[in-house]
Design a protein around this motif. Structure first.
Motif: not given
Length: 638
Positions: A276-281
Motif C-alpha cells: 500500500e505504501s509503495q503504491v502511494l509513493s
C-alpha cells in the motif's frame, strides 16, 4: 501417490475439521445463546460504542473508528488483526451486522476496516456493538492446499517435497555441495554450511536454528545468494511479527522487497515496505487519489438525501451512489496496474501463509519459498506458500513454541505435528546452527543439555557477559526464588479462566527494587514474562501504579515474546496448588522459549512443591542449585 500418504493426510484433515468445528461452535454459541452483556462480560464483545470517525482507506476500503466507555475498559479477547462483526442495536434487537478486521486498538478506541463497499448508514445511527468472530477463511485456505497436495503427481516438481515429509520409508541423504564456499564474513562455520547446503538442495532443505544462533542473519545471506540466480524469492512465516522482522532486515540490506498483507497486521516500523505504501509513493498515485477524491465527494453528496425524502431525492441519491461506485472501480483498475508493476520490480515478496494466496501474487510461481518459524506452522498452512514454488527451505526450532491448537481431540490426532516435526521423525538431514550470540553460558546451559544434547556453544563475546556493577544474589547469573511453604496459592480469573498469583508479583517487585538504584554503566532492559495472560495483566496494572523505571521494562506472555531478548528476564510461573497441577507448564518448549530470552540474568519465581514432581522442573532446580542461586521467597517477605 502412496496410499499411506493419502491416509495420513486424510487423518490430518479430519483433525483440522475437528479444530474448525470446535472453534466455530464456540463463537456461534456466544453469538446465539448469550446476551450482548454476557458477551461483554466474557471479553468477546464491545458494547455500547460511539462512532468517532469513518472514511475510506487505500484501496477504497471503508473504515470506522469506534470508542467504548471508560467504565468498560477491562481484559478482553480483542486484538489488532482479529476478525469482528459490527452490529447496531435497535429496539432490543441486533441488526445490520457487517464483518471487518481490527486495524488497531488504542485504549478505548478501535479502528476497523470493513468487508463492505461503504459504511452502512445504520451503523452510524443506532447503538453500536462489536463481536469477535471465528475466522473460517483460514481453514478453507488450508483445506484447499492439502487437497492440492494430495493431487500431486510424480512429474510435479514438489513431489520430492511430498515424499520428503510423508514418505516415512524413504531415504533422503543430504546433497553435498562440491565445495563449502565462504559466502560472507558475517557468517560462522555452521551458518555458512547451512547456506551452502540450502543452495544445492532439491525439494527441501532445513535450517535448525536454536535461540540466539543467528537464524535470521543466516536467512538474509541465503536470500542474497539465491537472488544471484533467481528473479524473485518468496519469504513467509506463520506470524505477522516474524514476517515484519524479516522484511525490515531485507530492506536494511537494500534488497527491493514488498510486504503483502492487510495494513492492520503490518508493523508501522516497516510500512514503507508495504504494498500500500509503495503504491502511494508511485508517480501514478496522484491520478488514483484524484479519482478517489471525486468518488468520495459523490458519496458525501449522496448522504445529504435521507430515505424519508421523496421519490426524486431517492433517485438522485441512487445516481450519486452509482457515480461514486463507477469512480471507485476506475481507481481500483488504476491501482491494480501500479500493484502489478511494484510486485514485478520487487526481488523479495514477504507475507504470511494466507498472504501467499492474495490477489497481487495469486498467479505467480517461484523457484524457492523460504518458511521461517516453521515449528509454529500447521502443515496445511505451510503448504499454501510451498505450492507456489519448486522447492522449500524451512527454518526453525522444534524445541520452541508449537502451533496453537485448541481442540484436545484434534491435537491427539496429530494436528499440531508440523512439517518440521515430520522431517525429524523421518530422520531427514538438518543443518544445525551451533553457535549462539545471546546468552551467558550459564543461562544457555540447561536448555542446551535438555533440548540440544549439548550441541550448542556460546560465542566468546557473550559466554561470560554479565551486568556491570551487578551484585544481586551474589552475582548469580541464574536465580530461582522458591515460594514453597509461603502460602502463595494461585487464583483464577472467573471471566477468562486464566491463572494469576498476586504474591509472586510482590516477590518479583521486591527482587527488582534494588535494580532501580544500581549505577549501571549502560542501563539494562528488562522483560517480565508469564505463561498466563491474567498474570501479565495483573503485573502490568500493578507496575503502572507502583513504580517509574529508569530503564525499559516489558511485561508479556511467553508466547508473545518469542524472537525477542532482554538483558534481564523475570519469569513468574504462577502455578501453586496442593494437587501439583501445572497445566500447560507441561509444554517444556514454552519454558525453553522463556528461559532463552535472557542475555545476562535470569530470575524464575515458582513453587517447587507444585512443579518439583515433574522431571523437567526437577532437573532445572538441580541445575540452579549447582550453577546458580537457589533462594527462598521468605527472604523477601517483610
Amino acid at each position: 501417490m502412496d496410499e499411506y500418504i493419502q491416509d495420513y493426510i486424510r487423518n490430518w484433515l479430519k483433525a483440522m475439521d475437528i479444530e474448525r468445528q470446535e472453534q466455530q461452535a464456540l463463537f456461534q454459541s456466544l453469538l446465539t445463546n448469550k446476551h450482548v452483556l454476557e458477551r461483554v462480560r466474557d471479553g468477546f464483545t464491545w458494547y455500547p460504542l460511539s462512532v468517532k470517525a469513518n472514511g475510506y482507506a487505500l484501496g477504497e476500503i471503508p473504515f470506522i473508528i469506534v470508542e467504548r466507555q471508560e467504565s468498560q475498559v477491562k481484559e478482553d479477547q480483542m486484538q489488532s488483526g482479529k476478525t469482528v462483526r459490527l452490529f447496531s442495536m435497535q429496539n432490543g434487537k441486533e441488526l445490520t451486522a457487517v464483518k471487518g478486521i481490527i486495524h488497531y486498538i488504542q485504549k478505548r478506541q478501535a479502528k476497523v476496516f470493513l468487508h463492505a463497499d461503504e459504511v452502512p448508514d445504520e451503523l452510524l445511527e443506532g447503538k453500536l456493538g462489536m463481536d469477535l468472530l471465528h475466522d473460517e477463511q483460514t481453514f478453507k485456505d488450508m483445506q484447499a492446499a492439502m487437497k492440492k497436495v494430495m493431487a500431486l503427481k510424480p512429474s510435479d516438481p514438489l513431489y520430492t517435497a511430498l515424499k520428503y515429509f510423508y514418505g516415512f520409508n524413504e531415504k533422503f541423504p543430504a546433497i553435498q555441495p562440491k565445495n563449502i564456499i565462504p559466502l560472507s564474513g558475517s557468517l560462522n562455520e555452521s551458518q555458512n554450511t547451512a547456506v551452502n547446503f540450502a543452495l544445492v538442495s532439491e525439494g527441501v532443505s532445513i535450517i535448525h536454528g536454536p535461540p540466539g544462533t543467528g537464524k535470521t542473519t543466516t536467512l538474509i545471506q541465503l536470500i542474497r545468494q539465491l537472488l544471484k540466480d533467481e528473479k524473485q524469492v518468496l519469504v513467509t512465516a506463520p506470524s505477522n511479527a516474524a514476517v515484519d522482522l524479516l522484511t525490515a532486515l531485507i530492506h536494511a540490506e537494500e534488497i527491493p522487497v514488498v510486504r503483502l498483507g492487510h495494513l492492520s497486521r503490518i508493523d508501522p516500523e516497516i510500512l514503507e515496505c508495504s504494498l500500500e505504501s509503495q503504491v502511494l509513493s508511485d508517480p501514478d498515485s496522484k491520478q488514483i487519489k484524484k479519482v478517489r477524491l471525486q468518488a468520495d465527494e459523490y458519496r458525501k453528496l449522496s448522504q445529504q438525501y435521507k430515505r424519508s425524502f421523496g421519490y426524486e431525492e431517492r433517485q438522485q441519491r441512487k445516481r450519486l451512489k452509482n457515480e461514486a461506485r463507477e469512480l471507485s472501480d476506475w481507481a481500483k483498475d488504476l491501482e491494480e496496474r501500479v500493484v502489478q508493476k511494484i510486485v514485478e520490480q520487487s526481488r523479495v515478496i514477504t507475507c504470511t501463509f494466507t498472504g501467499a494466496n492474495s490477489r497481487p501474487i495469486r498467479d505467480l510461481q517461484f523457484k524457492t519459498c523460504i518458511i521461517d518459524e516453521a515449528s509454529q506452522a500447521l502443515q496445511a498452512a505451510s503448504w499454501i506458500p510451498i505450492l507456489k514454488s519448486e522447492r522449500v527451505i524451512l527454518a526453525g526450532d522444534p524445541f520452541q513454541l508449537p502451533p496453537t491448537v485448541k481442540s484436545i481431540q484434534a491435537a491427539r490426532l496429530g494436528l499440531s505435528e508440523t512439517l518440521l516435526d515430520l522431517a525429524i521423525k523421518n530422520e531427514r538431514p538438518l543443518h544445525l546452527l551451533d553457535t549462539q550470540y545471546r546468552m551467558n553460558n550459564v543461562i544457555m546451559g540447561f536448555s542446551n543439555q535438555w533440548f540440544y544434547k549439548g550441541a550448542l556453544k556460546a560465542h566468546e563475546s557473550v559466554a561470560d557477559h554479565v551486568l556491570p556493577l551487578f551484585n544481586h544474589d551474589t552475582d548469580a547469573v541464574i536465580t530461582f526464588i522458591d515460594t514453597a511453604g509461603c502460602g502463595f496459592t494461585e487464583s483464577i480469573n472467573p471471566e477468562t479462566r486464566s491463572y494469576f498469583n498476586k504474591d509472586e508479583y510482590l516477590i518479583l517487585r521486591e527482587h527488582l527494587d534494588p535494580l532501580l538504584h544500581q549505577n549501571f554503566v549502560t542501563q539494562p532492559n528488562v522483560g517480565i514474562l508469564s505463561p498466563y495472560k491474567a498474570q501479565v495483566h495483573f503485573i502490568k496494572d500493578e507496575l503502572e501504579e507502583d513504580v517509574t523505571f529508569p530503564f525499559p521494562v516489558n511485561v508479556q506472555t511467553i508466547d508473545s515474546f518469542q524472537g525477542q531478548e532482554r538483558d534481564i528476564i523475570y519469569i513468574s510461573l504462577v502455578r501453586s496448588n496442593d494437587s501439583m497441577e501445572i497445566g500447560f507448564l507441561k509444554d517444556y518448549r514454552r519454558m525453553n522459549v522463556a528461559m532463552t530470552r535472557a542475555r545476562k540474568h535470569l530470575v524464575i519465581i515458582g513453587d517447587s512443591a507444585t512443579i518439583g514432581n515433574d522431571a523437567f522442573y526437577q532437573a532445572f532446580l538441580e541445575y540452579v542449585e549447582k550453577h546458580g542461586a537457589y533462594r527462598s521467597a521468605w527472604e523477601w517477605i517483610q
